[in-house]
Every structure is written in structure tokens, then in C-alpha cells.
Design a protein around this motif. Structure first.
Motif, mmCIF file in Angstrom:
data_model
loop_
_atom_site.group_PDB
_atom_site.id
_atom_site.type_symbol
_atom_site.label_atom_id
_atom_site.label_comp_id
_atom_site.label_asym_id
_atom_site.label_seq_id
_atom_site.Cartn_x
_atom_site.Cartn_y
_atom_site.Cartn_z
ATOM 1 N N LEU A 1 0.831 -1.199 0.000
ATOM 2 C CA LEU A 1 0.000 0.000 0.000
ATOM 3 C C LEU A 1 0.870 1.255 0.000
ATOM 4 C CD1 LEU A 1 -2.726 -1.063 2.605
ATOM 5 C CD2 LEU A 1 -2.937 -1.003 0.104
ATOM 6 N N TYR A 2 0.460 2.236 -0.815
ATOM 7 C CA TYR A 2 1.178 3.497 -0.910
ATOM 8 C C TYR A 2 0.179 4.655 -0.889
ATOM 9 C CZ TYR A 2 5.069 0.596 -2.566
ATOM 10 O OH TYR A 2 6.053 -0.350 -2.681
ATOM 11 N N SER A 3 0.722 5.845 -0.675
ATOM 12 C CA SER A 3 -0.089 7.060 -0.712
ATOM 13 C C SER A 3 0.693 8.145 -1.437
ATOM 14 C CB SER A 3 -0.433 7.518 0.707
ATOM 15 O OG SER A 3 -1.179 8.726 0.679
ATOM 16 N N THR A 4 -0.009 8.954 -2.230
ATOM 17 C CA THR A 4 0.632 10.061 -2.935
ATOM 18 C C THR A 4 -0.360 11.201 -3.068
ATOM 19 O OG1 THR A 4 1.882 10.684 -4.914
ATOM 20 C CG2 THR A 4 -0.043 9.284 -5.243
ATOM 21 N N ARG A 5 0.145 12.341 -3.464
ATOM 22 C CA ARG A 5 -0.720 13.502 -3.698
ATOM 23 C C ARG A 5 -0.562 13.951 -5.142
ATOM 24 N NH1 ARG A 5 -3.131 15.635 0.699
ATOM 25 N NH2 ARG A 5 -2.388 14.882 2.728
ATOM 26 N N ALA A 6 -1.666 14.410 -5.729
ATOM 27 C CA ALA A 6 -1.656 14.842 -7.126
ATOM 28 C C ALA A 6 -2.438 16.139 -7.265
ATOM 29 C CB ALA A 6 -2.263 13.769 -8.021
ATOM 30 N N GLU A 7 -1.899 17.057 -8.042
ATOM 31 C CA GLU A 7 -2.620 18.295 -8.366
ATOM 32 C C GLU A 7 -3.337 18.085 -9.693
ATOM 33 O OE1 GLU A 7 -1.756 22.939 -9.556
ATOM 34 O OE2 GLU A 7 -0.366 21.928 -8.181
ATOM 35 N N LEU A 8 -4.658 18.132 -9.652
ATOM 36 C CA LEU A 8 -5.457 17.790 -10.821
ATOM 37 C C LEU A 8 -5.259 18.788 -11.955
ATOM 38 C CD1 LEU A 8 -8.831 16.745 -9.163
ATOM 39 C CD2 LEU A 8 -7.000 15.256 -9.998
ATOM 40 N N GLY A 9 -5.172 18.252 -13.168
ATOM 41 C CA GLY A 9 -5.160 19.097 -14.348
ATOM 42 C C GLY A 9 -6.577 19.461 -14.729
ATOM 43 N N GLN A 10 -6.751 20.054 -15.904
ATOM 44 C CA GLN A 10 -8.076 20.484 -16.344
ATOM 45 C C GLN A 10 -8.574 19.606 -17.463
ATOM 46 O OE1 GLN A 10 -8.476 24.646 -17.253
ATOM 47 N NE2 GLN A 10 -10.451 24.383 -18.267
ATOM 48 N N LYS A 11 -9.801 19.107 -17.290
ATOM 49 C CA LYS A 11 -10.416 18.288 -18.322
ATOM 50 C C LYS A 11 -10.982 19.190 -19.399
ATOM 51 C CE LYS A 11 -13.718 14.554 -19.093
ATOM 52 N NZ LYS A 11 -14.678 13.616 -18.479
ATOM 53 N N LYS A 12 -10.541 18.997 -20.610
ATOM 54 C CA LYS A 12 -11.013 19.797 -21.729
ATOM 55 C C LYS A 12 -12.281 19.187 -22.308
ATOM 56 C CE LYS A 12 -7.328 22.440 -21.603
ATOM 57 N NZ LYS A 12 -7.371 23.854 -21.230
ATOM 58 N N ASN A 13 -13.150 20.073 -22.827
ATOM 59 C CA ASN A 13 -14.326 19.577 -23.523
ATOM 60 C C ASN A 13 -13.889 18.743 -24.718
ATOM 61 O OD1 ASN A 13 -16.241 20.726 -21.877
ATOM 62 N ND2 ASN A 13 -16.353 22.617 -23.047
ATOM 63 N N GLN A 14 -14.517 17.597 -24.890
ATOM 64 C CA GLN A 14 -14.182 16.709 -25.985
ATOM 65 C C GLN A 14 -15.215 16.773 -27.102
ATOM 66 O OE1 GLN A 14 -13.829 12.986 -23.866
ATOM 67 N NE2 GLN A 14 -11.673 13.339 -23.449
ATOM 68 N N PHE A 15 -16.106 17.772 -27.027
ATOM 69 C CA PHE A 15 -17.146 17.890 -28.036
ATOM 70 C C PHE A 15 -17.450 19.357 -28.298
ATOM 71 C CE2 PHE A 15 -19.089 17.559 -23.872
ATOM 72 C CZ PHE A 15 -19.961 18.632 -23.855
ATOM 73 N N LEU A 16 -18.094 19.617 -29.420
ATOM 74 C CA LEU A 16 -18.513 20.965 -29.785
ATOM 75 C C LEU A 16 -20.008 20.923 -30.028
ATOM 76 C CD1 LEU A 16 -17.456 23.850 -30.481
ATOM 77 C CD2 LEU A 16 -17.384 23.103 -32.868
ATOM 78 N N LEU A 17 -20.737 21.841 -29.420
ATOM 79 C CA LEU A 17 -22.182 21.895 -29.586
ATOM 80 C C LEU A 17 -22.526 22.555 -30.912
ATOM 81 C CD1 LEU A 17 -23.263 22.979 -25.987
ATOM 82 C CD2 LEU A 17 -23.174 20.675 -26.941
ATOM 83 N N GLY A 18 -23.581 22.039 -31.555
ATOM 84 C CA GLY A 18 -23.979 22.555 -32.851
ATOM 85 C C GLY A 18 -24.303 24.036 -32.841
ATOM 86 N N GLU A 19 -24.935 24.525 -31.750
ATOM 87 C CA GLU A 19 -25.304 25.943 -31.686
ATOM 88 C C GLU A 19 -24.091 26.858 -31.631
ATOM 89 O OE1 GLU A 19 -26.542 24.292 -27.522
ATOM 90 O OE2 GLU A 19 -26.341 23.537 -29.573
ATOM 91 N N GLU A 20 -22.931 26.305 -31.276
ATOM 92 C CA GLU A 20 -21.707 27.094 -31.306
ATOM 93 C C GLU A 20 -21.201 27.274 -32.731
ATOM 94 O OE1 GLU A 20 -18.722 26.005 -28.341
ATOM 95 O OE2 GLU A 20 -20.202 24.701 -27.397
ATOM 96 N N ILE A 21 -21.744 26.489 -33.662
ATOM 97 C CA ILE A 21 -21.367 26.592 -35.072
ATOM 98 C C ILE A 21 -22.396 27.419 -35.836
ATOM 99 C CG2 ILE A 21 -20.905 25.281 -37.177
ATOM 100 C CD1 ILE A 21 -20.126 22.921 -35.383
ATOM 101 N N HIS A 22 -23.687 27.084 -35.627
ATOM 102 C CA HIS A 22 -24.776 27.764 -36.336
ATOM 103 C C HIS A 22 -26.057 27.538 -35.541
ATOM 104 C CE1 HIS A 22 -27.822 28.537 -39.465
ATOM 105 N NE2 HIS A 22 -26.882 29.230 -40.102
ATOM 106 N N PRO A 23 -26.924 28.573 -35.407
ATOM 107 C CA PRO A 23 -28.157 28.405 -34.615
ATOM 108 C C PRO A 23 -29.030 27.260 -35.098
ATOM 109 C CG PRO A 23 -27.772 30.731 -35.105
ATOM 110 C CD PRO A 23 -26.755 29.959 -35.886
ATOM 111 N N GLY A 24 -29.031 27.009 -36.407
ATOM 112 C CA GLY A 24 -29.862 25.941 -36.944
ATOM 113 C C GLY A 24 -29.377 24.552 -36.602
#
Length: 451
Positions: free
Chosen positions: A349-372
Motif C-alpha cells: 500500500l502506498y499514498s501520494t498527492r496529485a494536483e489535478l489538471g483540467q479536463k477539456k471539452n471533448q465535443f462541440l455543440l452545434g449551436e456554437e457553429i450555427h443556430p440551426g
């Protein structure tokens, strides 16, 4: 988006709120004072709870509004009919910042809204706008410009205990302010939604559809949860309901207000659930955990010294039974937070500490491209897939669906220009109000007009 999950014996999860068929006994005292009524508590808390009315435009299901149908049967054209109709729904919200007009509610209440109105306890009605929302935790922040608002103090949900008395305030069935009482039935509930990040408070306070976004209040008149979900066979009252703790709701709200987005923590590992039999095959004596099968370069996990083959057993002293629990635990944390990880390597058994990175969005919403294209989703890895851009999801009754698009469609050309990446699509969409999409669907090639 309101979602439903079918459980065994046809138990349905309905993201409206939660409910109960029983009523908890009244506490004998609050703050060392004998309790004969909850009226003083209700009178103090109720003005901070608002009723929310949402309207949105969806496709009409009337066949007579279909142009092809009318042409086939020789019916006259409806020049002013576009096959759309307006629908309304109701929910609840809680004023948490009276000075700036911020209201906490559920994402599924307001996420697809074209228009939002809130009504206060005094009957006044005000227009509201979305500041930001997070589908993964079902939390949204809306804003209203109004005078004389009354806010509710935010309590510490980490101090809540099973058995604590609570009241729930909301707008069931659109009836207006309604108050019910109950107890905290359980804490740390998860696995309710397939894709969300969860750490629900479970309660038996009687709540019904329309209470989504309403307040779960402790006996000090403090907000400890935002009503979010029920488990029910019929959508009604069975005594199993859930609220998002203020620890999570408050963190999501702060990120929305500070950054305009959710900065979700990222450990940077690929994982799978491991049981005792599989662990023994790897030389480890452990009942369950999350086995690391891959580590991203320069990720929080790599910098913390974790290796492929390690079995994560705890995060911040909370037991990890498998991959879903680890994903949920990390996903509820904010990027930049330092966490404590307990793990096993070679049966030690071990223990460690980690500083979390940032999860990036893996998708793009259609409304960000065009309202339709609202209601469609594109993976950021889309493009260069069979010389086109794949639509990864199309929501039912969304503008994208109403225009004929489907999940899995492959966009090959836009306004007669070939597209191989989302950047190509965005560049063209930024220059035109009307888009003509050439779509490959199976062995067919189709064209759709998007306005």
C-alpha cells in the motif's frame, strides 16, 4: 435535457425532482427551543424560492403541417406554417445572491429554454437569462434584474447527517409554492445517471414533478441541496428522491461566475474496474479498486508517480470500488485541487498527492457553429473520417432534428465546399446565414437546408 433511465421492474428515473409517500415526525426542538410548528422556518425560507416558467420551440407532430404530406394529398400550402410549436414547462429555483440576482436551479429545467420567466412569492414576474449551466451535475445559474429580492443562506452540506430533518420547497405541478418535510435518508448516492457526476443527498421529503431546482433546507433555514431527481415507476411520489449537495452546486456556480465555464479536474489515467480474482492474478490481495491501464504524458497521475498496473483504492480517504467511482470522484473536483490517493502496487500500500489538471471539452455543440444546428453534437476528434465530419449526437425534437439531421450523419460538403474538419465547417458557417449540407447517410447522399 430531461432524461429517463429504465430500471428493473420498469422503475423510471425522471429528472424533475424527488418524492415521498411518508411524512417524518416533527423535531421536538430546534436550537434548544420547543417546536410546535415549522411555520417560522417556512416563512423565513420560502421567499427565496422562485417558480420558473420555461418556453421553447419544438417540431410539431401534426402530420398536416408536413409539406410533403400536404403536397401528396393536394392540400393547400400553409405559408406561415414552419412545422414548429411552442411548449411550456415549469420548475423551481433558489435565490442565492439577491444583490446580483443569481438563482440556482437545474440544467434540465432551463438548458433548452428559448425564454425563461420567474415568479416571486409576491406574484411579480420577471424575465431571466442563463448565466451558465453544467449538464454533468445538472446545475444551472440564471440571473434576474429585480429589486427587493430575498436570498437564502447556503449551508454546509458536508455536515449533513442521515436522519437530519429537512423541508423541501418548490413548485410541484406548477401549483406554486409548496412545502413538505422529511429526513435525510442517505448520503453519497451515485449511479443514478449514466453520464453524470453524482454525490446525491437522498431524502424522503414529499416532492413531485415541477420541484426540480427547488430548495432542500435544513432546520436552520439554510440551503443544503438543489432538488434534482426521483426514482419512480410513474413519475410520482414513492419516497426516493435526490438533491445535489450545496458543496457541489456552490462549486459549479463559482466556476461559472469566475470563469464562464466548468474547469473539471483531470487525473490523466485510463482505468478499469478490478475485482479480487483479477487482482490476485496480478499478485495483489485486494477486493476491488480501479486498475490503471494507461497514463497520459505529463498528467497529474504521472507527476504524482502513479504507474500502469497500480490499483487506486482511495481518493481523499473515500473508498474507490471501481472505475465509475473514481471517474465520479475526480469529476466532481476542480482543476488545480490537490488530492490524496491511496493505491496498491505489487501488494504493498502506498499514498501520494496529485494536483489535478483540467479536463477539456471533448465535443462541440452545434449551436456554437450555427443556430440551426442546435441540438447536435460534434466530437472534437471529428473530421478526416471518411472525408467528412460525423455528427455524434442529435437530440430528439431539437432544431437540428427538425431539419432532418440524425446521429451518425456524415457532413461531406457545406454550400458546395468540401469539409474535412470542424474548423472548415465553422469557417463556412461564420460567413453564411443559410447552410446547405451534403450528408452521407449509409449508402445515400442527401442535402439539407439549415437556416
Amino acid at each position: 435535457m430531461i432524461s429517463k433511465i429504465h430500471f428493473f421492474y420498469h422503475v423510471i428515473l425522471i429528472f424533475f425532482s424527488y418524492s415521498s409517500i411518508s411524512t417524518a415526525a416533527l423535531p421536538q426542538s430546534i436550537n434548544n427551543q420547543t417546536v410546535t410548528s415549522l411555520a417560522p422556518l417556512v416563512e423565513e425560507a420560502s421567499p427565496a424560492v422562485v417558480n420558473i416558467r420555461v418556453s421553447q420551440t419544438i417540431a410539431s407532430r401534426n402530420s398536416f403541417d408536413n409539406e410533403a404530406f400536404r403536397r401528396f394529398f393536394g392540400l393547400p400550402n400553409r405559408e406561415n406554417s414552419d412545422g414548429m410549436r411552442e411548449v411550456a414547462s415549469a420548475g423551481s429555483g433558489v435565490i442565492v445572491d439577491a444583490k446580483r440576482g443569481y438563482i440556482l436551479t437545474n440544467h434540465h429545467v432551463v438548458g433548452d429554454a428559448d425564454k425563461i420567466q420567474i415568479s416571486l412569492m409576491d406574484g411579480t414576474v420577471h424575465d431571466a437569462e442563463i448565466v451558465g449551466s453544467d449538464p454533468a451535475t445538472d446545475i444551472a445559474v440564471i440571473k434576474v434584474s429585480a429589486d427587493n429580492l430575498i436570498e437564502m443562506s447556503i449551508g454546509d452540506s458536508t455536515k449533513v447527517r442521515v436522519g437530519d430533518f429537512v423541508i423541501a420547497i418548490g413548485n410541484p405541478f406548477g401549483l406554486g409554492h409548496t412545502v413538505t418535510s422529511g429526513i435525510i435518508s442517505a448520503l453519497g448516492r451515485s449511479g443514478i445517471s449514466r453520464d453524470g457526476y453524482e454525490d446525491f443527498i437522498q431524502t424522503d421529503a414529499s416532492i413531485n414533478p415541477g420541484n426540480s431546482g427547488g430548495a432542500l433546507v435544513n432546520m436552520n433555514g439554510e440551503l443544503i441541496g438543489i432538488n434534482s431527481a426521483i426514482i419512480s415507476r410513474s413519475g410520482g411520489n414513492v419516497g426516493i428522491g435526490f438533491a445535489v449537495p450545496t458543496e457541489i452546486a456552490g462549486s459549479i456556480m463559482k466556476q461559472i461566475l469566475d470563469f464562464g465555464e466548468i474547469r473539471r479536474g483531470l487525473l490523466g489515467v485510463n482505468i478499469q474496474t478490478i475485482d479480487a480474482v483479477a487482482a490476485e492474478a496480478l499478485g495483489n490481495d485486494v477486493e476491488s479498486g480501479a486498475l490503471i491501464t494507461g497514463i497520459q504524458a505529463n498528467s497529474a497521475a504521472e507527476l504524482a508517480g502513479l504507474k500502469v498496473g497500480d490499483i487506486i483504492l482511495e481518493v481523499n480517504d473515500k473508498k474507490i470500488d471501481g472505475a465509475p467511482q473514481l471517474r465520479n470522484q475526480i469529476g466532481l473536483l476542480r482543476s488545480g485541487e490537490t488530492i490524496k490517493i491511496g493505491y496498491m502496487r505489487d501488494n504493498d500500500l502506498y499514498s501520494t498527492r496529485a494536483e489535478l489538471g483540467q479536463k477539456k471539452n471533448q465535443f462541440l455543440l452545434g449551436e456554437e457553429i450555427h443556430p440551426g444546428l442546435k441540438g447536435s453534437t460534434f466530437l472534437l476528434t471529428s473530421g478526416a473520417v471518411n472525408n467528412g465530419i460525423e455528427i455524434s449526437e442529435v437530440q430528439e425534437n431539437s432544431p437540428a432534428a427538425q431539419r432532418g439531421l440524425r446521429t451518425g450523419d456524415l457532413i461531406t460538403q457545406v454550400n458546395r465546399t468540401p469539409v474535412d474538419s470542424l474548423e472548415d465547417l465553422q469557417n463556412i458557417a461564420s460567413r453564411f446565414d443559410i447552410l446547405f449540407l451534403n450528408i452521407r447517410r449509409g449508402d445515400r447522399v442527401l442535402m439539407f437546408q439549415i437556416r
